[in-house]
Design an enzyme around this catalytic site. Sequence first.
Site, PDB file in Angstrom:
ATOM      1  N   GLY A  95       0.838  -1.190   0.000  1.00 58.95           N
ATOM      2  CA  GLY A  95       0.000   0.000   0.000  1.00 58.95           C
ATOM      3  C   GLY A  95       0.871   1.238   0.000  1.00 58.95           C
ATOM      4  CB  CYS A 146       5.380  -4.239   0.346  1.00 59.37           C
ATOM      5  SG  CYS A 146       6.202  -2.669   0.090  1.00 59.37           S
ATOM      6  CE1 TYR A 147       1.182   1.189   5.446  1.00 55.13           C
ATOM      7  CE2 TYR A 147      -0.566  -0.454   5.366  1.00 55.13           C
ATOM      8  CZ  TYR A 147      -0.052   0.716   5.885  1.00 55.13           C
ATOM      9  OH  TYR A 147      -0.750   1.409   6.841  1.00 55.13           O
ATOM     10  CG  HIS A 197       5.736  -5.879  -4.371  1.00 46.09           C
ATOM     11  ND1 HIS A 197       4.469  -5.699  -3.868  1.00 46.09           N
ATOM     12  CD2 HIS A 197       6.429  -4.758  -4.056  1.00 46.09           C
ATOM     13  CE1 HIS A 197       4.391  -4.516  -3.273  1.00 46.09           C
ATOM     14  NE2 HIS A 197       5.569  -3.930  -3.373  1.00 46.09           N
ATOM     15  CD  GLU A 211       2.719  -8.573  -5.182  1.00 41.54           C
ATOM     16  OE1 GLU A 211       3.508  -9.295  -4.545  1.00 41.54           O
ATOM     17  OE2 GLU A 211       2.429  -7.410  -4.828  1.00 41.54           O
ATOM     18  CG  ASP A 247     -16.713  -9.679 -19.467  1.00 39.97           C
ATOM     19  OD1 ASP A 247     -15.782 -10.480 -19.683  1.00 39.97           O
ATOM     20  OD2 ASP A 247     -16.540  -8.524 -19.081  1.00 39.97           O
ATOM     21  CE  LYS A 273     -12.559  -9.071 -20.577  1.00 40.29           C
ATOM     22  NZ  LYS A 273     -13.761  -8.226 -20.529  1.00 40.29           N
TER      23      LYS A 273
END
Length: 525
Positions: free
Chosen positions: A60, A87-88, A173, A175, A232, A376
């Site tokens: 964040g 992280c945060y 991070h 990710e 979608d 998605k």
Amino acid sequence: MTAPDLRSGGIAVLDFGSQYTQLIARRVRELGVYAEVFPFDAPLDTIQRHAPKGYILSGGPNSIYEDGAPQLQAEVLNAGAPILGLCYGMQALTYSLGGKVAGAAHREYGRADLTHHGSSLFEGVPDTSTVWMSHGDRIEQPPAGFTPLAVSTNSPYAAMGDESRGLYGVQFHPEVIHTAHGTQILRNYVLGICGCEPKWNTGAFIDDTIERIRQQVGEDGRVLLALSGGVDSSVAAALIQRAIGERLMSVFVNTGMMRLNEPEQVAGVFGTGEMHFTALNASEEFLSALVGVTDPESKRKIIGKTFIDIFTRFASEQAGAGVRFLGQGTIYPDVIESAHASKSSKVIKSHHNVGGLPADLAEKFALVEPLRDLFKDEVRRVGEALGLPPTLIWRQPFPGPGLGIRCPGEITWERLETLRQADAIFIEELEKAGLMRYDSGQLTAQCFVVLLPVKSVGVMGDNRTYEEVAALRAVATDDFMTADWARLDYALLARVSNRIVNEVKGINRVLYDITSKPPATIEWE
Ligand code: XMP
């Protein structure tokens, strides 16, 4: 027999404001485990609705000591399941457990070398590897019971943990793809430390969803769905159709502002099989509502309202015929964004989405939203598994108001026809060059032509021409929030330009838009 609960025993991702929060959830899902995103301060019973086996705290932008900085709720800490702070998130964990966080003398942004000391979090990760850092603050003193698990040049506690309690924090991070072994670290945490079972996959999702739709709709319920031809709504339609067959009635509204052959393509996919499919040609209604309108926001509002009028009329007739459900292709990022939406943000453009139906209509019907939990890329995989054509699944995004917002100035049928032809040529050439398949990270995420209400003088044969101008727009982007103009090959641009001025009546000049977003937007209106 009830199907096993695919969503139970996954990971709850708590959002502290990072731009990567959704990416964390997607990474966990790629490991076959359901992950759901919650605001950091969501009530515990909401966070625990699918009985997660572990938590991940996102990064964040704040500093943990600032006034109003988001804090980790004590209830989460007391829930007893493993927690991994990124992280945060690591700083929030440290702070809530009485450790010390401070501004680092050297900020770390970008690549860093990480050396770990061996722990269950780093199993299978080389002793030294590249990670992606982005922080100003760092841990000065870990909470009682924590030991350092890894160091980087500027962070003595680049990773730390209290293995007995299953509490971990990493300053980097895992990710993002720039962290070389990020997936392995997340796998160690999710499958190893939390013990989640990898049961979230396309096939299981389809079976589970079909079952849920059948339960919701019952033996004889009927569902009405507005099909736009986009990914979608198409995948939602295919899933509902699998569940209840011809009790799904899909409607395609032709606004007159579709691309060349688009209504025929949609009818070709959905109107020929077993699906109950209605195509409404409402071009005249839309165009007469737009006569004389040039203001972009007015166009958007009129198109949105006309769509809703037409759909409401149709739905009311069908409601008389016993339809009680409305199908919608809402996907997970829409759900997250509406839960986290900032109330203070300014309206740049009023978006018109076929999914965004008015409250009174939504009240008359129960909603069937089979894609509410999917990202998605997951929607696309479901579509592939259901056998939808790749041209439909890998379609670039197309805005709800269609060509109406690519036709600055007054929208007339003639101008739309001119635009359609020019756009089709651009698309055809891009397709030949393999650039029309939508993939994140590719050179072109979205490409189209805009017809400018500007006339310029040209010469053709020995004659003067005085015609409108086409602007080609092609952008690279992952999230459509920011975008860069695509560096298309000159030879490709030359072919497109040449074909447009020769083949399309009404255009004698072609421009290429070389503006990024910001300061421009992707569409022109
Ligand atoms: P802008 O022009 O705001 O567009 O940079 C960002 C993305 O959103 C799409 N877009 C829309 N999509 N309804 C939609 O469904 C709309 O009203 C709308 N306006 C813009 C645009 O095509 C791009 O992908």
